[in-house]
Scaffold this motif. Structure first.
Motif, PDB file in Angstrom:
ATOM      1  N   LEU A 118       0.847  -1.181   0.000  1.00 23.32           N
ATOM      2  CA  LEU A 118       0.000   0.000   0.000  1.00 23.32           C
ATOM      3  C   LEU A 118       0.887   1.237   0.000  1.00 23.32           C
ATOM      4  O   LEU A 118       1.834   1.325   0.780  1.00 23.32           O
ATOM      5  N   VAL A 119       0.576   2.196  -0.869  1.00 23.21           N
ATOM      6  CA  VAL A 119       1.325   3.452  -0.937  1.00 23.21           C
ATOM      7  C   VAL A 119       0.391   4.609  -0.613  1.00 23.21           C
ATOM      8  O   VAL A 119      -0.705   4.691  -1.163  1.00 23.21           O
ATOM      9  N   LEU A 120       0.831   5.482   0.269  1.00 26.01           N
ATOM     10  CA  LEU A 120       0.122   6.732   0.495  1.00 26.01           C
ATOM     11  C   LEU A 120       0.877   7.800  -0.272  1.00 26.01           C
ATOM     12  O   LEU A 120       2.092   7.931  -0.117  1.00 26.01           O
ATOM     13  N   THR A 121       0.174   8.513  -1.122  1.00 31.26           N
ATOM     14  CA  THR A 121       0.823   9.501  -1.974  1.00 31.26           C
ATOM     15  C   THR A 121      -0.023  10.757  -2.043  1.00 31.26           C
ATOM     16  O   THR A 121      -1.199  10.758  -1.693  1.00 31.26           O
ATOM     17  N   GLY A 122       0.603  11.823  -2.493  1.00 29.18           N
ATOM     18  CA  GLY A 122      -0.062  13.110  -2.596  1.00 29.18           C
ATOM     19  C   GLY A 122       0.833  14.204  -2.062  1.00 29.18           C
ATOM     20  O   GLY A 122       1.976  13.964  -1.696  1.00 29.18           O
ATOM     21  N   PRO A 123       0.313  15.414  -2.000  1.00 33.51           N
ATOM     22  CA  PRO A 123       1.113  16.548  -1.574  1.00 33.51           C
ATOM     23  C   PRO A 123       1.411  16.531  -0.074  1.00 33.51           C
ATOM     24  O   PRO A 123       0.799  15.773   0.686  1.00 33.51           O
ATOM     25  N   GLU A 124       2.345  17.380   0.288  1.00 26.16           N
ATOM     26  CA  GLU A 124       2.700  17.494   1.696  1.00 26.16           C
ATOM     27  C   GLU A 124       1.503  17.960   2.517  1.00 26.16           C
ATOM     28  O   GLU A 124       0.582  18.597   1.992  1.00 26.16           O
ATOM     29  N   SER A 125       1.507  17.567   3.772  1.00 24.77           N
ATOM     30  CA  SER A 125       0.508  17.987   4.751  1.00 24.77           C
ATOM     31  C   SER A 125      -0.900  17.525   4.403  1.00 24.77           C
ATOM     32  O   SER A 125      -1.884  18.167   4.767  1.00 24.77           O
ATOM     33  N   SER A 126      -1.004  16.383   3.706  1.00 24.29           N
ATOM     34  CA  SER A 126      -2.323  15.845   3.370  1.00 24.29           C
ATOM     35  C   SER A 126      -2.662  14.604   4.191  1.00 24.29           C
ATOM     36  O   SER A 126      -3.721  14.019   4.006  1.00 24.29           O
ATOM     37  N   GLY A 127      -1.754  14.194   5.091  1.00 25.35           N
ATOM     38  CA  GLY A 127      -2.060  13.120   6.023  1.00 25.35           C
ATOM     39  C   GLY A 127      -1.399  11.787   5.767  1.00 25.35           C
ATOM     40  O   GLY A 127      -1.790  10.783   6.365  1.00 25.35           O
TER      41      GLY A 127
END
Length: 184
Positions: free
Chosen positions: A4-13
């Protein structure tokens, strides 16, 4: 092993949700190597650091994969390195994308920056929502262009937590259903 990868911009959790997922389902969490690198070096990164940071991230991921946990939770992966390199330096070593595409990931949870506040931590550099939205779009575009399994998460903190836990439960249950089907 499900990856599982959590991805996205900074400060998004991403880090917070990684810990929430691990607390609920177990597994191993792999953190963000660039944070370790910045703390160790006590300076901002430069383009020459990108390969070092990427290799460090891969080494952490590979060490966790070698343990073969039922669930491997990546707080980030090379996509962030690729996009940050392009964002900050206008370029990225080509081998990063090749290395990323050579690996298997079962699911990417893509976190939207809207709905939660940006929190400064001494390393983050995109306080403007429009910058984080652009990073989010770049993540989505890359995941779509490369046919990666993705589930978009948005909303406030409780909504993100609920959606993430539900989606991971489905990911793990699908594996259980397949295993049960094999026994019949």
């Amino acid at each position: 092993m499900k990856v599982l990868v959590l991805t996205g911009p900074e400060s998004s959790g991403k880090s917070w949700l990684s810990a929430q997922i691990q607390a609920r389902f177990g597994g191993i969490v792999v953190g963000e190597y660039v944070r370790h690198f910045i703390e160790r070096e006590q300076r901002d990164t430069c383009y020459a650091d990108i390969p070092v940071i990427a290799r460090g991230q891969l080494a952490w991921e590979d060490a966790a994969r070698a343990q073969n946990p039922a669930l491997l939770i990546l707080d980030t992966h090379l996509l962030s390195n690729i996009l940050w390199s392009r964002c900050l330096f206008g370029d990225c070593p080509t081998w990063l994308e090749e290395e990323l595409l050579a690996r298997h990931y079962d699911l990417h949870l893509l976190l939207d920056p809207r709905g939660v506040s940006w929190v400064a931590d001494g390393q983050r550099c995109q306080p403007q929502l429009k910058e984080r939205v652009a990073f989010h779009r770049a993540c989505q575009q890359w995941l779509d262009d490369n046919n990666q399994p993705v589930c978009a998460l948005s909303g406030d903190w409780p909504q993100r937590r609920l959606a993430a836990l539900s989606r991971v439960q489905m990911l793990l249950s699908a594996d259980d259903a397949c295993a049960a089907g094999d026994k019949r």
